[in-house]
Design an enzyme around this catalytic site. Sequence first.
Site, short mmCIF file in Angstrom:
data_model
loop_
_atom_site.label_atom_id
_atom_site.label_comp_id
_atom_site.label_asym_id
_atom_site.label_seq_id
_atom_site.Cartn_x
_atom_site.Cartn_y
_atom_site.Cartn_z
N ASN A 147 10.84 -31.35 -49.50
CA ASN A 147 10.56 -30.83 -50.85
C ASN A 147 11.76 -30.86 -51.77
OD1 ASN A 147 8.60 -29.31 -48.81
ND2 ASN A 147 7.57 -29.56 -50.79
N ILE A 206 8.97 -54.33 -53.87
CA ILE A 206 9.34 -54.48 -52.46
C ILE A 206 8.22 -55.10 -51.64
CG2 ILE A 206 11.05 -52.62 -52.48
CD1 ILE A 206 8.91 -50.82 -51.14
N ARG A 263 7.75 -23.58 -48.34
CA ARG A 263 8.43 -24.87 -48.30
C ARG A 263 9.94 -24.66 -48.25
NH1 ARG A 263 3.97 -25.85 -47.36
NH2 ARG A 263 2.54 -27.33 -48.34
N GLN A 297 14.76 -45.98 -51.11
CA GLN A 297 14.00 -44.83 -51.59
C GLN A 297 12.61 -45.22 -52.10
OE1 GLN A 297 15.87 -41.89 -51.21
NE2 GLN A 297 17.32 -43.36 -50.38
N LYS A 315 5.15 -42.96 -43.28
CA LYS A 315 6.54 -42.57 -43.02
C LYS A 315 6.85 -42.61 -41.53
CE LYS A 315 8.02 -41.90 -47.20
NZ LYS A 315 9.10 -42.74 -47.75
N TYR A 369 -0.12 -40.88 -46.10
CA TYR A 369 1.28 -40.88 -46.52
C TYR A 369 2.18 -40.55 -45.33
CZ TYR A 369 5.67 -39.25 -48.55
OH TYR A 369 7.00 -39.06 -48.82
#
Length: 328
Positions: free
Chosen positions: A184, A68, A223, A87, A159, A155
């Site tokens: 998660n 990508i 989580r 994704q 996003k 990270y």
Amino acid sequence: MRFPNLNFPQKSRFLVTGGAGFIGSNICEAIVQMGFEVKCLDDLSTGFIKNIEDFMGNENFSFIEGDIKDYSTCLKATENIDYVLHQAAWGSVPRSIEIPVFYEQNNVMGTLNMLEASSKNKVKKFVYASSSSVYGDIESLPKVEGQEGSLLSPYALTKRVNEEYSKLYSKLYELDTYGLRYFNVFGEKQNPEGPYAAVIPKFTKQLINGETPIIFGDGDQSRDFTYVKNVVEANLKFCLASPSIAGEVFNIAAGGRYTLNEILKIIADMLNMPTLPQYQNARVGDIRHSNADISKAKKYINYSVEWTFEEGLKSYLDWYINSIKVDM
């Protein structure tokens, strides 16, 4: 895995980026089972051919090995596509702290390439994976869209940037985008290998191999563990979402909460094995607690947690044990 209430037009065509990865391959499988054409774009940096080999011979499935980060690849892959399910990304908070420049190049520039290519090729819907990490250090629970704290990792930043770019593409370029903040996710085809493996597959592998499970921190961090089939359903439902909510983001989770100590005990009990973890220092950038308010997704796409945590975990453990037998 079938979704009888999702009524797509005949001859709908899908593209799944990262389609040989954990979540992407589960989405590809669902689309193939629904009888629609799906293209899988993956550079195999974190995905595996074995995740898609069961439907490689299906006439509705095609695989493109590509990156990508290359705009021409994205442009070609999105030709004559109705729905993009994006994704492709590199995950892991601790790894992003080690190599932040690569995360910027892959997660941000790669997503921008996909947005631009989708816009140029008049894609109907662009559904993309965001992350609960965008909530950062905000301590209030449950996590609600629009109430974010300071980011804790490169990270998470990638996003958040993706969300802002996607919002702009809906506003400026008439591309319907929908961001899914995953909490998660676990399930079949999730990779248990390597230092950055997710906790459920890692615990499972360690227990079955007779190794000592490793917990970073005191194990009381919690989580919202979400079974992958719920995530697949959400992706497909957003392909049919109203343009009136394009550009927005939505929590995709189970709406529950388990500590890592609880998770390890549940897995060990299901496997009938002892629970004797080794505790190590907490990892930099990790969020202490995570639990989602999923009412927004319920309201706008009738999102539902069809598979409970216990059902999903049992299905995953059965799959993992059977996959070991096949590999032997």
